[in-house]
Motif scaffolding. Sequence first.
Motif: not given
Length: 366
Positions: A50-53, A78-82, A102-103, A121-122
Motif C-alpha cells: 500500500s506504501v511501497d514505491a 512509466k511503472p515505478t514499482g507502485r 511523491y515519496i 519509503t522503506f
Amino acid sequence: MKGQRISNMSFTFMLCFFFLLVVQLLSLATRSTAAAGSEVPAIIVFGDSSVDAGNNNFIPTVARSNFEPYGRDFQGGKPTGRFSNGRIPTDFISEAFRIKSYIPAYLDPKYNISDFATGVTFASAASGYDNATSDVLSVIPSWKQLEYYKTYQKSLRAYLGETAASRTISEALHMMSFGTNDFLENYYAMPGGRSSEYSPQQYQDFLVGIAGNFIRQLYGLGARKISLGGLPPMGCLPLERATNIAGGNECVGRYNDVAIEFNAKLANLTMSLNMELPGIRLVFSNPYYMLLYIIKNPARFGFKSTSVACCGTGMFEMGYACRRGNMFSCSDASKYVFWDSFHPSEKTNGIIADHVVKTALAKFLE
C-alpha cells in the motif's frame, strides 16, 4: 524652491522606504506561513504494498509491479514499482503537507540522501508485522525496514549535520501501514502455519505486540510524530469477493470483522503508547470506514465498479498477472475503486489520503 525640492525628495524617499518595509513585512509573513505549514519537514514510511514505491524492484522476489500497465497514470506514464496505476496514499499525503508530490523508494539508485531528506519509503510489497508473512514471498520484513532506517539516519546526519538531522527526525511524520498481508497472505492462506498456532483474536494480539515494539523502537531512534495505519475492509477486496462463491461474490464478512477487531486493538495501542512514551504524538489512521463508504456508494465519487478491478478480468489479477496487452484491462482506471484485485486505484488512494489528512493527520498541520 530648493527647499521644496528637498522636501519632495524627502517625501519620495520616505514613501519608497515605507513601500520596501511593507514588502519586507509581507515577505516575512509569507515565510512564516510557509514555515507553519512545513512543521513536518519529511515523511518517512514503513509498510507493505500500500506504501511501497518500488523497493521490491531491487530484491529477488516475484512481488513486483515494475512493468506496464502499472504506473500508466503516474508521471511520465512509466511503472515505478507502485502497486497502482498512479500514485499511492503516501504520495498524496506528502503533497498535502506541501513537501513533494511523491515519496521515493529507499533502494532505488536513482535517488540519494538529498532526495530522501524530505521523504523516503522503506516499505516492501507483501511484507507484514509478522516475519513469517515476509518469508512467504521473500520480501523486506519490518525489522529489516528499521535497519534501513538506522542506516538512513547516519546518512542524514552526514548530509545535514547532527543538529539539523535530529530536528528533521523528531519533526518528520513517520507512517506505518502493515497488517493486511499478515491475515490474507499468511494466516488465512497458509494451512498449518500461524492459524494452527493462534486463534484469529490471539493472532491479532500477537501482531499488536509487534506493532507496539516497532513504535517503541522508532521512538528510541528519535521519532516523535507517528501515524499507525489500520486495516481496510479486506473482505471487500476483489480477490476475496471473487473467491467468495458461496457468498454470492459479496464481501467476506469474517475478514471485515477481523479488520474491525484488529483496528480497535490498534486504536487502544495508540492511546496506551501516548501515555507511556513522553513527548510522542501517535495517531491512529483508519482507512476502513472511508473505503467501505466508497465501496457502498461508488456513484458519489464517480466510480462505476467496486467488486471488479481495472486490471485484467478484475477478479484475480495482480502483480505479474497484470501484464500489458491483457485484453480485459479497462481503459479508464478512474472509474474503478480498485486497480488490481488487491490494490485501490490512484483515484481511490487520493480520496483515502485526503480523508486521513483531514482527520488523523490534521493535528500535524496545525
